[in-house]
Every structure is written in structure tokens, then in C-alpha cells.
Motif scaffolding. Structure first.
Motif, mmCIF file in Angstrom:
data_model
loop_
_atom_site.group_PDB
_atom_site.id
_atom_site.type_symbol
_atom_site.label_atom_id
_atom_site.label_comp_id
_atom_site.label_asym_id
_atom_site.label_seq_id
_atom_site.Cartn_x
_atom_site.Cartn_y
_atom_site.Cartn_z
ATOM 1 N N ALA A 219 27.527 61.069 -1.813
ATOM 2 C CA ALA A 219 27.666 59.669 -1.388
ATOM 3 C C ALA A 219 26.379 58.873 -1.625
ATOM 4 O O ALA A 219 25.277 59.429 -1.637
ATOM 5 C CB ALA A 219 28.027 59.615 0.087
ATOM 6 N N THR A 220 26.539 57.561 -1.814
ATOM 7 C CA THR A 220 25.387 56.657 -1.987
ATOM 8 C C THR A 220 25.476 55.429 -1.081
ATOM 9 O O THR A 220 24.498 54.693 -0.948
ATOM 10 C CB THR A 220 25.290 56.179 -3.450
ATOM 11 O OG1 THR A 220 26.537 55.566 -3.835
ATOM 12 C CG2 THR A 220 24.996 57.347 -4.402
ATOM 13 N N ASP A 221 26.631 55.197 -0.475
ATOM 14 C CA ASP A 221 26.818 54.019 0.379
ATOM 15 C C ASP A 221 27.102 54.468 1.812
ATOM 16 O O ASP A 221 28.106 55.119 2.087
ATOM 17 C CB ASP A 221 27.985 53.167 -0.149
ATOM 18 C CG ASP A 221 28.180 51.888 0.675
ATOM 19 O OD1 ASP A 221 27.368 51.633 1.582
ATOM 20 O OD2 ASP A 221 29.150 51.162 0.401
ATOM 21 N N PHE A 222 26.197 54.086 2.721
ATOM 22 C CA PHE A 222 26.310 54.529 4.119
ATOM 23 C C PHE A 222 26.373 53.344 5.084
ATOM 24 O O PHE A 222 26.185 53.510 6.280
ATOM 25 C CB PHE A 222 25.105 55.424 4.473
ATOM 26 C CG PHE A 222 24.801 56.430 3.402
ATOM 27 C CD1 PHE A 222 25.580 57.573 3.267
ATOM 28 C CD2 PHE A 222 23.771 56.217 2.501
ATOM 29 C CE1 PHE A 222 25.328 58.481 2.263
ATOM 30 C CE2 PHE A 222 23.506 57.128 1.497
ATOM 31 C CZ PHE A 222 24.288 58.273 1.373
ATOM 32 N N ASN A 223 26.617 52.159 4.565
ATOM 33 C CA ASN A 223 26.574 50.953 5.396
ATOM 34 C C ASN A 223 27.556 51.004 6.561
ATOM 35 O O ASN A 223 27.211 50.605 7.675
ATOM 36 C CB ASN A 223 26.826 49.706 4.535
ATOM 37 C CG ASN A 223 25.546 49.218 3.865
ATOM 38 O OD1 ASN A 223 24.638 48.721 4.535
ATOM 39 N ND2 ASN A 223 25.459 49.394 2.562
ATOM 40 N N ALA A 224 28.750 51.495 6.318
ATOM 41 C CA ALA A 224 29.766 51.521 7.377
ATOM 42 C C ALA A 224 29.346 52.416 8.535
ATOM 43 O O ALA A 224 29.383 51.991 9.707
ATOM 44 C CB ALA A 224 31.104 51.980 6.809
ATOM 45 N N ILE A 225 28.926 53.642 8.219
ATOM 46 C CA ILE A 225 28.567 54.552 9.315
ATOM 47 C C ILE A 225 27.249 54.145 9.968
ATOM 48 O O ILE A 225 27.083 54.272 11.186
ATOM 49 C CB ILE A 225 28.535 56.038 8.868
ATOM 50 C CG1 ILE A 225 27.527 56.275 7.737
ATOM 51 C CG2 ILE A 225 29.910 56.518 8.473
ATOM 52 C CD1 ILE A 225 27.377 57.748 7.373
#
Length: 392
Positions: A219-225
Motif C-alpha cells: 500500500a501507498t495511501d493511508f489517508n483514510a486510516i
């Protein structure tokens, strides 16, 4: 009649001389075959492609360094000189590719295996080596399950996650003063395992786990968590996973204005992490532990290894090259003690090994775990990994 007899005698003499000549010519060849080197194949498996290829190459370099030294040492087994060969395979940190690599090494009739790097590849591969009766030493897989499968051919030269995760959890509460902690893992055998043990350590020390989230190892996108976690206002965020994911996660924490301390196990505890995190890492924001460590007089041996490694490969040690290096030497020492490279013959000697390597004294318990395993706690200052303490 007389002439015929003379001719026959002359022919017989010539035949005898020819036979003698053939016998004399064959003698050196027989002697040569007696000193033919014994080829001993050591397999090594790690992720030399993919996001954590820098860690896999680091491990492989440690193996090559040991193999070169062993070949220069002129070791003999069963009265024959030994030539060690390294059979290096790439598992890309993928369990399916890991089992394929393991089967390839079994088919090549390796005498022993050093690896794999990740718990998620090491555990399934261990079933293949066990079925083939081939000793396996992992230099870096820390999931406790690896040595708890009832196999008699598995060993590891570092402490496991029960020790590592628990120690970090206790450190977060008692030393960093964390009251509220959030936990993220990458759902691999390693990441989830070390996160579980960290959570237990936090709770045992009186801290509160306010959120538990998961991602994956690519993964590279963690904005939601991270946005969800930010609302819980944790003092510490723990990530169970590798540096290739932790770096971008730290960048996004900064973008979202999350000022929590960031913790992780050995997977993030690398010299590459500051580059992967860019400007997302502040001094003394990141705390991690390496499953191993040296103290006192042993530090000089480790520093020499690091200098020799850099001179040989033109790069710094990442994390586990010294443990791979020691694991190869431990396997070779067991072969010498048993005077055989036959797995069935040297396996008992491996169980009884007592070897002082660059990473410290290596002895195994009944499960194959290292006795009295050490952990080294680190933080980062000025983009450099800085040692805090060695704990056992």
C-alpha cells in the motif's frame, strides 16, 4: 620354431610394457580423484526484487561474505577439501514464490538453507525443507510460529516477536509516557504477529489501545486510516510491517498534522527508513527495535564486520546481514563438528552448537530458538539510526 618363439616372447614383453605404461598413467588420475573438492551447497532465499529488495540484498550479501571466507579458510570434511557454493533465490517476500524457491533448492540437493527474510515466506517454506530433512536457519523471521511447528530442523539466530513486540509495548507506556496507542499492521505473518505482541505489551503495562487498523505490504495511501486514527488522538502509532510502507506512512502523518510518536519492529528499523520517509520524520519521533544486539567487547567485532562489509560491497549494512553471515558460519561449524555435510549427520551437531559470532554467542534451545536473545532499541536523529539500549 625358434624364430617364432623369439617373436612371441618379444610381443609378450611389448604387451607387458604397454600394460605397465597404462597402469602408471592411470595412477595419477586415481590420486587426483581422491582429492576432488567436496561441493557443499548452501541455499539462501530473500526478497531481492520488489519494495524491500534492499533488505533482501543486504541478507544475500551477508551470505556471500561468509561463503567467500569459508572457501578461503581451506576447510576439509571427511579428508576432502570443501568448496562452498551459494545458491541464491529471490522470493520477492511472496509466500507462493517462497515455496517455489524452497522446492527449487530441495531439487538442487542443497546441504542447508539460510533464510528466508520474512516470516510470511519462512513459515510455509519451512514445511518443504522439513519434509526433505534439510536444516534451515532463519536470520530474521521473528514470528513465534516458525519454531513452534514441531519441526526438528528449524533454527533462528534472533529473538522472536513475543520478546520484541512485548518489549516495545512496555517501552511505549513506561518510557515514552504513552497513555493512548493506535496500532496498524500490514496483514503479513510478520506484521500482524509483531503488532499483536506490541498490543499485549501495551495493555500489560497499563496503556490503552484506542484503535487497530490494517493495510497491506504494498500500500501507498493511508489517508483514510490515518484520518480515523487522528480523531482518537493517540500518543503513539505502532506499525507492524516493513520500511517500504512505513516511509510513505510517515510522510502522510506529517501532511495530516499527526504529531504522535511512531513505533515499529525490526522491519522498519533500517538505515533506509529516513530516505523513504523524506521530510516526514522528525528527530526522536521514530522508535524501533532490532531483534538482536551486541554489548561491551562484542561491539568491536560488529564494527569490524560493518567496515569489512562496506569495503566489500560499497554500501552500509541495512539490518540483518551480520545475522546471515553468522548463520552461514554456524552451519559450516556444525558440519565441521560432525565431519560431514550430510544433513542427517550434521543436524545433531547444529542442535548442540556453541558459536561466538559477530552478533554474539549463538546457542539454540529445544525449539531451535536462540538462547538469551537480545533486542536493540533505536531512535533516529539527523537522519541517522541511533542506539538507545540493548535489552534481553
Amino acid at each position: 620354431m625358434q624364430n617364432y618363439t623369439k617373436v612371441a616372447l618379444a610381443a609378450a614383453a611389448a604387451l607387458a610394457l604397454t600394460a605397465c605404461g597404462k597402469k602408471e598413467e592411470a595412477q595419477p588420475a586415481a590420486q587426483g580423484s581422491a582429492v576432488e573438492p567436496l561441493i557443499v551447497k548452501i541455499g539462501h532465499v530473500g526478497p531481492t526484487s520488489g519494495p524491500i529488495a534492499h533488505l533482501g540484498k543486504d541478507n544475500e550479501n551477508g551470505a556471500r561474505m561468509a561463503i567467500d571466507e569459508l572457501n578461503a579458510a581451506g576447510i576439509q570434511l571427511e579428508g576432502r577439501p570443501v568448496k562452498f557454493e551459494l545458491l541464491a533465490e529471490d522470493d520477492a517476500a511472496d509466500p507462493k514464490q517462497g515455496t517455489a524457491a524452497a522446492q527449487k533448492l530441495v531439487d538442487a540437493k542443497v546441504n542447508g538453507v539460510i533464510g528466508h527474510l520474512n516470516s510470511g515466506t519462512t513459515i510455509p517454506a519451512s514445511q518443504i525443507y522439513n519434509a526433505a530433512g534439510i536444516p534451515q536457519i532463519s536470520p530474521s523471521a521473528t514470528n513465534p510460529k516458525y519454531t513452534r511447528q514441531g519441526f526438528n530442523n528449524v533454527f533462528r539466530v534472533v529473538a522472536d516477536d513475543t520478546h520484541l513486540g512485548g518489549t516495545l509495548g512496555k517501552y511505549a507506556v513506561e518510557k515514552l509516557g504513552a497513555k493512548k496507542v493506535a496500532v496498524i499492521d500490514d496483514r503479513t505473518a510478520y506484521g500482524q504477529g509483531v503488532a499483536d505482541e506490541f498490543e499485549k505489551g501495551v495493555k500489560a503495562a497499563g496503556g490503552e489501545v484506542v484503535d487497530r487498523e490494517f493495510t497491506n505490504d504494498k500500500a501507498t495511501d493511508f489517508n483514510a486510516i490515518l484520518t480515523k486514527i487522528k480523531a482518537k488522538k493517540p500518543d503513539v502509532i505502532f506499525f507492524g510491517g516493513m520500511d517500504a510502507v512505513a516511509g510513505p506512512m510517515l510522510k502522510q502523518m506529517k501532511q495530516l498534522g499527526i504529531n504522535a510518536k511512531f513505533m515499529g519492529g525490526d522491519g522498519i528499523c533500517t538505515s533506509e527508513l529516513p530516505k523513504l520517509a523524506g521530510d516526514g520524520m522528525a528527530d526522536e519521533q521514530v522508535y524501533c527495535a532490532e531483534a538482536g544486539g551486541v554489548e561491551g567487547e562484542q561491539k568491536a567485532a560488529m564494527e569490524k564486520f560493518r567496515a569489512d562489509y562496506k569495503a566489500k560491497f560499497g554500501m552500509d549494512v541495512q539490518v540483518y546481514a551480520p545475522y546471515v553471515y553468522d548463520a552461514v558460519h554456524v552451519m559450516a561449524k556444525a558440519m565441521q563438528n560432525a565431519n560431514s555435510a550430510d544433513p542427517a549427520k550434521y543436524l545433531p551437531a547444529l542442535k548442540q552448537i556453541s558459536y561466538k559470532g559477530v552478533t554474539g554467542l549463538i546457542e539454540f534451545d529445544e525449539k531451535g530458538d536462540i538462547k538469551n536473545g537480545a533486542l536493540t532499541l533505536y531512535t533516529y536523529k539527523g537522519g541517522q539510526r541511533t542506539e538507545i539500549a540493548v535489552v534481553r
